[in-house]
Design a protein around this motif. Sequence first.
Motif, mmCIF file in Angstrom:
data_model
loop_
_atom_site.group_PDB
_atom_site.id
_atom_site.type_symbol
_atom_site.label_atom_id
_atom_site.label_comp_id
_atom_site.label_asym_id
_atom_site.label_seq_id
_atom_site.Cartn_x
_atom_site.Cartn_y
_atom_site.Cartn_z
ATOM 1 N N VAL A 115 -55.396 57.350 -57.835
ATOM 2 C CA VAL A 115 -54.772 56.175 -58.201
ATOM 3 C C VAL A 115 -53.382 56.033 -57.375
ATOM 4 N N ALA A 116 -52.970 56.939 -56.910
ATOM 5 C CA ALA A 116 -51.742 57.033 -56.166
ATOM 6 C C ALA A 116 -51.800 56.894 -54.767
ATOM 7 N N SER A 117 -53.158 56.054 -54.268
ATOM 8 C CA SER A 117 -53.430 55.906 -52.996
ATOM 9 C C SER A 117 -53.116 54.407 -52.504
ATOM 10 N N SER A 118 -52.856 54.307 -51.125
ATOM 11 C CA SER A 118 -52.502 52.920 -50.396
ATOM 12 C C SER A 118 -53.687 51.833 -51.117
ATOM 13 N N GLN A 119 -54.837 52.519 -50.992
ATOM 14 C CA GLN A 119 -55.965 51.345 -51.384
ATOM 15 C C GLN A 119 -55.588 50.966 -52.818
ATOM 16 N N THR A 120 -55.254 51.813 -53.682
ATOM 17 C CA THR A 120 -55.041 51.268 -55.034
ATOM 18 C C THR A 120 -53.888 50.413 -55.302
ATOM 19 N N LEU A 121 -52.698 50.655 -54.406
ATOM 20 C CA LEU A 121 -51.736 49.767 -54.283
ATOM 21 C C LEU A 121 -52.329 48.286 -53.950
ATOM 22 N N ALA A 122 -53.007 48.210 -52.747
ATOM 23 C CA ALA A 122 -53.509 46.949 -52.448
ATOM 24 C C ALA A 122 -54.036 46.344 -53.370
ATOM 25 N N LEU A 123 -55.022 47.076 -54.135
ATOM 26 C CA LEU A 123 -55.979 46.229 -55.150
ATOM 27 C C LEU A 123 -54.983 45.874 -56.486
ATOM 28 N N VAL A 124 -54.026 46.662 -56.793
ATOM 29 C CA VAL A 124 -53.121 46.202 -57.893
ATOM 30 C C VAL A 124 -52.248 44.745 -57.397
ATOM 31 N N ARG A 125 -51.909 44.841 -56.136
ATOM 32 C CA ARG A 125 -51.021 43.830 -55.665
ATOM 33 C C ARG A 125 -51.933 42.409 -55.679
ATOM 34 N N ALA A 126 -53.406 42.619 -55.167
ATOM 35 C CA ALA A 126 -54.300 41.466 -55.083
ATOM 36 C C ALA A 126 -54.473 40.925 -56.600
ATOM 37 N N VAL A 127 -54.576 41.882 -57.544
ATOM 38 C CA VAL A 127 -54.887 41.447 -58.651
ATOM 39 C C VAL A 127 -53.741 40.694 -59.507
ATOM 40 N N ALA A 128 -52.576 41.116 -59.166
ATOM 41 C CA ALA A 128 -51.187 40.537 -59.749
ATOM 42 C C ALA A 128 -50.955 39.342 -59.173
ATOM 43 N N LEU A 129 -51.451 38.884 -57.955
ATOM 44 C CA LEU A 129 -51.417 37.691 -57.220
ATOM 45 C C LEU A 129 -52.499 36.749 -57.899
ATOM 46 N N ALA A 130 -53.682 37.163 -58.221
ATOM 47 C CA ALA A 130 -54.563 36.242 -59.076
ATOM 48 C C ALA A 130 -54.115 36.097 -60.464
ATOM 49 N N ILE A 131 -53.380 36.947 -60.936
ATOM 50 C CA ILE A 131 -53.127 36.700 -62.217
ATOM 51 C C ILE A 131 -51.849 35.582 -62.246
ATOM 52 N N GLU A 132 -51.020 35.849 -61.408
ATOM 53 C CA GLU A 132 -49.716 34.749 -61.308
ATOM 54 C C GLU A 132 -50.450 33.529 -61.014
ATOM 55 N N ASN A 133 -51.450 33.578 -59.942
ATOM 56 C CA ASN A 133 -51.911 31.998 -59.631
ATOM 57 C C ASN A 133 -52.649 31.408 -60.779
ATOM 58 N N HIS A 134 -53.518 32.234 -61.493
ATOM 59 C CA HIS A 134 -54.269 31.529 -62.623
ATOM 60 C C HIS A 134 -53.123 31.044 -63.636
ATOM 61 N N LEU A 135 -52.046 31.747 -64.106
ATOM 62 C CA LEU A 135 -50.936 31.244 -65.018
ATOM 63 C C LEU A 135 -50.530 30.238 -64.406
ATOM 64 N N ALA A 136 -50.350 30.126 -63.035
ATOM 65 C CA ALA A 136 -49.589 28.776 -62.435
ATOM 66 C C ALA A 136 -50.273 27.705 -62.683
ATOM 67 N N LEU A 137 -51.783 27.986 -62.549
ATOM 68 C CA LEU A 137 -52.837 26.570 -62.500
ATOM 69 C C LEU A 137 -52.568 26.330 -63.996
ATOM 70 N N LEU A 138 -52.662 27.158 -64.840
ATOM 71 C CA LEU A 138 -52.793 26.739 -66.395
ATOM 72 C C LEU A 138 -51.332 26.058 -66.558
ATOM 73 N N THR A 139 -50.195 26.368 -66.436
ATOM 74 C CA THR A 139 -48.996 25.673 -66.626
ATOM 75 C C THR A 139 -48.965 24.325 -65.904
ATOM 76 N N TYR A 140 -49.447 24.288 -64.829
ATOM 77 C CA TYR A 140 -49.534 22.833 -64.078
ATOM 78 C C TYR A 140 -50.271 21.952 -64.602
ATOM 79 N N THR A 141 -51.537 22.354 -65.413
ATOM 80 C CA THR A 141 -52.126 21.373 -66.216
ATOM 81 C C THR A 141 -51.347 20.958 -67.615
ATOM 82 N N GLN A 142 -50.522 21.905 -67.999
ATOM 83 C CA GLN A 142 -49.804 21.793 -69.348
ATOM 84 C C GLN A 142 -48.488 22.005 -69.127
#
Length: 405
Positions: free
Chosen positions: A172-199
């Motif tokens: 879990v302390a590897s660079s690959q895990t860090l890259a994965l967490v970054r990518a999922v966080a970006l997906a979460i923020e984009n998903h929420l931004a899309l929801l708030t854009y429509t509301q």
Amino acid sequence: MTGEVDAAYLEAAKLPRVIVESWQRSLATGVNPDCGAKVATAAGRLTALRNAHPLAEALPVVRRLLVDHASDSGVAVAITSADGMILWVEGDADVCRKATAMNFVPGADWSERGAGTNAPGTALALDREIQIRACEHFSRPVQRWNCTATPLHDRRNGELLGSLDLTGGASVASSQTLALVRAVALAIENHLALLTYTQPQPPPTGARLTVLGPDRPAWETTDDVSGPRRKTLTGRHADILVLLIRHPEGLSADHLAYLLDEKELDVVTIRAEMSRLRKVIGEAVLASRPYRLLTTVCSDMDDVIDLLRSGDLHAALDRYTGSLLPRSVSPAIARLRSELSASLREAVLSESPTGDPRLLRRWLDLPEARDDRQGWRTLIDHRGAAACIRAEARGHLVGLDADLA
């Protein structure tokens, strides 16, 4: 060592600087390294918090990208609120079961203040992604685990919403895990931004701040649906709003902390305070990075300033119900308080001794002016003041002299 961690140990452990600083914050807030996190939220309240939290809308994204692949991977996936409370823990059933021994469960406080150095808590404290390896955890019950976490933000205004964390073994302390967490966080923020854009949520209209005089500061708004609303503010929230009005360009967390208290506040406290303030005045009013107001906010303080600039001293004194936030200990508010009081005083005194004596008398009736010796002497010499008013002024000066004797 039993319950204490000293500087010699920090030096001997050769920990990274960011970890050492986190340990020092943990020590300063009294975290016991022999204890894990505490569960501080009842099940019923936890359900309500989950349902109301904006990150609840992102759970399908987290489950699709992380949880579905973590059921037998030796990894637990956790989402926290901005104050460090765990909202959800899912993933490998065996890992989740073992993690309960250190209270890595929904409802537990995993902020740095609650559990010491740990990935979700330290990511929130620093507002940046971080990996914490086993021995780098402040709390000993947690030192068998590794974790990677990143903060999650509202893309509209930069508000800190919480954190995303992966907890498990050494991988879990590897660079690959860090890259994965970054990518999922970006997906979460984009998903929420899309929801708030429509509301979209427009800011309230007619926002007004009352901060002069002895009464509690208040926030007032008016809209077409609910009409006028008035909310009493804490002193700290009123301080922040005054400073944001005076700094329309915005303030960083560090700058705001310094203006509120030159020595005692840190950015973690400021972020927590701003999160609470948003709940009082509305999400659409405040932006982050830097903190700034997104809508025009009027105030009785600005009313007085505008009237002074226009030369209408009678109206300025009508609006000036007392000094600015008189209970505030913020050095920046103290400066603004002195500036406003001094500006009003100088404007009134400049009208004497030929102007309207009622202006000077009204100023001297204010609590902050009762010991204004120059003002009372000016009233004595005022050409338009009645004999009884000048006599009263002489008597008041005698009383002031007696207090000094």
